[in-house]
Design a protein around this motif. Structure first.
Motif, PDB file in Angstrom:
ATOM      1  N   GLN A   1       7.308  57.382   4.167  1.00 61.01           N
ATOM      2  CA  GLN A   1       6.128  58.050   4.725  1.00 61.01           C
ATOM      3  C   GLN A   1       4.932  57.785   3.820  1.00 61.01           C
ATOM      4  O   GLN A   1       4.869  58.280   2.697  1.00 61.01           O
ATOM      5  N   LEU A   2       3.985  57.024   4.329  1.00 59.19           N
ATOM      6  CA  LEU A   2       2.778  56.744   3.545  1.00 59.19           C
ATOM      7  C   LEU A   2       1.762  57.847   3.795  1.00 59.19           C
ATOM      8  O   LEU A   2       1.544  58.232   4.946  1.00 59.19           O
TER       9      LEU A   2
ATOM     10  N   HIS B   1      -2.049  59.395   4.201  1.00 49.56           N
ATOM     11  CA  HIS B   1      -3.182  58.817   4.927  1.00 49.56           C
ATOM     12  C   HIS B   1      -4.021  57.912   4.031  1.00 49.56           C
ATOM     13  O   HIS B   1      -4.507  56.867   4.458  1.00 49.56           O
TER      14      HIS B   1
ATOM     15  N   ARG C   1      -2.541  54.547   3.996  1.00 50.29           N
ATOM     16  CA  ARG C   1      -2.125  53.946   5.269  1.00 50.29           C
ATOM     17  C   ARG C   1      -3.100  52.857   5.732  1.00 50.29           C
ATOM     18  O   ARG C   1      -2.733  51.939   6.424  1.00 50.29           O
ATOM     19  N   HIS C   2      -4.350  52.987   5.342  1.00 47.68           N
ATOM     20  CA  HIS C   2      -5.337  52.050   5.886  1.00 47.68           C
ATOM     21  C   HIS C   2      -6.000  51.190   4.815  1.00 47.68           C
ATOM     22  O   HIS C   2      -6.850  50.366   5.134  1.00 47.68           O
TER      23      HIS C   2
ATOM     24  N   GLN D   1       3.997  49.572  -0.157  1.00 47.22           N
ATOM     25  CA  GLN D   1       2.898  50.090   0.679  1.00 47.22           C
ATOM     26  C   GLN D   1       2.490  49.075   1.744  1.00 47.22           C
ATOM     27  O   GLN D   1       2.282  49.431   2.909  1.00 47.22           O
TER      28      GLN D   1
ATOM     29  N   GLN E   1       2.879  49.442   5.779  1.00 48.37           N
ATOM     30  CA  GLN E   1       1.722  49.286   6.665  1.00 48.37           C
ATOM     31  C   GLN E   1       2.032  48.301   7.789  1.00 48.37           C
ATOM     32  O   GLN E   1       1.585  48.458   8.918  1.00 48.37           O
TER      33      GLN E   1
END
Lengths: 505, 262
Positions: A420-421, A423, A426-427, B106, B110
């Motif tokens: 679970q990344l 927020h 995440r981007h 990460q 993604q």
């Protein structure tokens, strides 16, 4: 029939447990004390004769008696209690461990009503049990009552087991005990003394005459509940037996350990195979019957010249079937050939866990079938582990941290990855390859150089934090190298140095 | 037709001739030799995720159970090239054998990768690399193996060992090799050269078994994520042609200002 009314409890209080658990060399002439947090929790007769009392400051105890002090070891006491419980399993399966919350008192509570016929009555049972414990040399006190807590409290009053005991007799004995025997509730004891209650009988009479509510309001529900337990006073239920606490049934740990002795010394692993298979099948049956699984087994090899060797087999996932363990065993034997002729092969399995049968979704598309055989994969990975070492095969996982290098961690294959990344991650632009150690960037004139000239193209992304260890502040950029490869660089805002941390690929 | 009618009417005792067999029925047989071309064989494949590359490949995707050799210099967009296929190969383990750096959790999360499927293996030398690669390639539960050739040079025989192991499995075995070996002979049925260019990732299929290479292989340019492009520095914008004009390459790297900002 009210099963609760028929219960009979025997409490065994091991007074010398803090000392006996330590297995310390002891002579009757030497004053000896066991201390915890500089307070004496146990003293032997010689130390007591010298004036030492429980609860005394250790320095004072040493001054008055010249005693030798030992540190209390709660873990070893626990182990000793478990050993005693295993030993007493032959008398009854209903055995609880009792530990005082405030005093160093511990012991066992045995519910013996179901085994009176087997031992021809309570007197015979008591005599047999005490005779069984006598060689162990414990300073033992016992109490018999119709409730477990009552039996424990009566262990502080010496009453011989006659076989003529009745519920009425137990109540009378309990009534005579001073309220100070409830030392686990010092506040309540103090309040009771102030109210004029001297014995447990005074308290019980108060409860019987004016119900429990008045005492509950003053002393708390837990205390009055304990009094109700002692006297086995039933609450106002229509069917109190439905609310009675069931008696714990103790199931002793049964380690698996089986051996096969060969008619002739075996020098080839190939000749061990049938024995390995047979022992593993036996283990699988043992595990499946008990709904257990294991991840670790040990092979013990014994030779005719008293040579011994052990081989540990680990599985990434809990197993209750023998086949994978068989394959893993053969792989290990392939890499560690026999160093002597084996006369006896033993399989031991000590670490076991409840079997967890996970539910599976319906697989309409046959994805699971296409995923291949998990056993084959496990065998392959085990073979590769034997070849390259356990540390060379791992999984990667996310870990919550502001710093990229700390947010990335490696795990053993059996462990579950965190996926679970948050927020914030995440981007952001993240490279597929990360360098464990950031590579320093050379400054050539006004340009950055790392295996080619770099041009920062996207950024900066400020990463700051980790102040509780070493404060970090970095500005991350996506930079293009001369050959168009995108790299992840950062500028350390404290040292003002540039580093490459990863490559976008 | 008339002759057949006559034969049937005149000689009724003669057994009926076998029914005509369709070509399609013949092609369904496994034991039929079909010449050297693999164009008509139905080899399982997985979508590359890049339409232009699918069009270039014989089976419209990465072939499964066949060794794919990628020649490249260092890091050259390997995740961009294979990530769609790796995601499509669910379930099945994805093994990275001797990766050149640590795969960053990460970035993979993604991209939608299930990290529980990803296993990293570091083989210290060529012998153990080959042993790991061949064992994994044969294992049915292994969806893809991405192996980076160690420093030692691979002989033709060693690559052939990988090829044979790959043909026994049903996964996607990929061997990354240095660009220098592009000119050397290799038994791998599919060989590609990849490098990052200003416009994207340039991929050249320079060997594909079953396809006759008549012309010089034509490189394909696969797009890279737009986020990687970034905006050029302000002082470069003045020198760039107007957006209406044809866009030039990436701005020059010799004028980046990295002066300390206090």
């Amino acid at each position: 029939m009210n099963a609760r009314r028929d219960r009979l409890w025997l409490a065994l209080r091991f007074r010398d447990l803090p000392l006996s658990a330590l297995d310390a060399a002891e002579s009757p002439e030497e004053p000896l004390v066991v201390a915890e947090k500089r307070k004496v929790v146990f003293s032997n007769p010689r130390a007591r004769a010298g004036g030492v009392v429980d609860g005394m400051d250790l320095t004072t105890a040493q001054l008055v008696s010249g005693c030798r002090a030992l540190a209390r070891n709660a873990a070893r006491e626990e182990e000793a209690l478990h050993r005693l419980r295993d030993a007493l399993y032959r008398f009854t399966p209903h055995i609880d461990i009792y530990r005082s919350r405030r005093a160093p008192h511990a012991g066992l509570l045995l519910e013996i009503s179901t085994c009176l016929r087997l031992f021809s009555g309570v007197k015979n049972l008591g005599d047999t049990l005490l005779a069984f414990l006598e060689p162990r040399g414990h300073d033992l006190r016992w109490g018999l009552a119709h409730s477990s807590t009552g039996a424990w409290l009566l262990s502080f009053a010496r009453h011989e087991i006659t076989g003529e005991e009745t519920r009425r007799l137990f109540t009378d004995r309990l009534d005579r005990l001073p309220v100070q025997v409830l030392y686990d509730y010092p506040g309540a004891v103090e309040a009771l003394v102030k109210m004029g209650f001297a014995t447990l009988g005074d308290v019980a009479r108060q409860i019987r005459s004016r119900s429990m509510d008045s005492l509950t309001r003053r002393l708390g529900k837990e205390f009055t509940g304990m009094i109700a337990d002692i006297y086995d006073i039933e609450s106002d239920f229509t069917q109190p037996s439905l609310f009675a606490r069931p008696v714990t049934t103790y199931v002793p740990d049964q380690p698996f350990c089986e051996s096969i002795e060969f008619d002739y010394p075996v020098s080839e692993v190939e000749h061990l195979r049938p024995a390995i298979e047979s022992l593993l099948q036996s283990l699988a049956e043992f595990l499946q019957r008990r709904q257990l699984a294991c991840q670790h087994i040990q092979w013990r090899l014994a030779g005719i010249h008293d040579r011994r060797e052990a081989l540990d087999i680990h599985s990434d996932t809990p197993q209750s079937d023998w086949r994978l363990l068989f394959d893993l065993t053969l792989i290990q034997f392939d890499h560690t050939p026999l160093s002597f002729e084996v006369d006896c092969l033993t399989l031991a399995c000590g670490d076991r866990m409840p079997r967890r049968d996970s539910s599976l979704d319906l697989d309409f598309e046959g994805k699971r079938r296409r995923g291949g055989c998990p056993r084959e994969l496990a065998v392959t990975l085990a073979r590769l582990k034997a070849r390259v070492g356990d540390a060379a095969i791992y999984k990667i996982s996310y870990r919550d941290s502001p710093l990229p290098e700390l947010s990335h961690t490696i795990l053993a294959l059996a462990e579950k990855c965190a996926q679970q990344l948050p927020h914030s991650h995440r981007h952001g632009l993240r490279p597929a390859w990360l360098f464990a150690e950031p590579q320093p960037i050379e400054k050539r004139g006004r340009r950055l150089y790392w295996q080619g000239y770099l041009t920062p193209a996207v950024g900066p992304e400020r990463v700051a934090g980790h102040w509780w260890r070493e404060s970090v502040a970095r500005d991350y950029y996506l930079a293009r190298r001369q050959d168009n490869v995108a790299v992840w660089i950062y500028r350390d805002l404290y040292s003002r140095a540039w580093y490459v941390h990863g490559v976008f690929s | 037709m008339y002759i057949q009618f006559l034969l049937v009417t005149i000689m009724p005792a003669i057994p009926e001739s076998p029914r005509p067999v369709l070509l399609e029925q013949l092609l369904r047989r496994d034991d039929l030799w079909r010449g050297h071309s693999r164009r008509f064989t139905a080899q399982p494949s997985v979508d590359t995720g890049h339409a232009s590359l699918n069009g270039e490949l014989l089976h419209k995707g990465w072939p499964l159970g066949a060794l794919v050799e990628i020649c490249q210099r260092g890091f050259q967009g390997e995740w961009q090239l294979f990530m769609p296929a790796l995601l499509a190969l669910h379930p099945g383990l994805i093994v990275l054998l001797n990766p050149p750096a640590e795969p960053f959790s990460q970035a993979l999360l993604q991209a939608g990768m299930d990290l529980d499927r990803l296993v990293v293996i570091n083989a210290p030398d060529k012998t153990r690399f080959l042993a790991c690669f061949t064992e994994l390639a044969r294992t049915s539960g292994c969806g893809a193996i991405l192996g980076w050739q160690p420093r030692d040079h691979f002989t033709y025989t060693e690559v052939r060992k990988c090829l044979l192991a790959a043909s026994e499995g049903a996964g996607l075995p990929i061997l990354f090799r240095p660009s220098a070996v592009q000119q050397q002979s290799s038994p791998a049925p599919l060989r590609l050269f990849s490098q990052v260019v200003p416009d994207g990732l340039e991929v050249t299929v320079f060997k594909q078994k079953g396809v006759l290479q008549r012309y010089q292989p034509r490189p394909l340019v696969l797009p890279l994520p737009p986020a990687w492009q970034g905006a050029p520095p302000y002082h470069v914008l003045d020198r760039q042609p107007h957006p209406d004009q044809k866009r030039g390459g990436v701005p020059g790297t010799d004028i980046v200002d990295i002066r300390e900002s206090s």
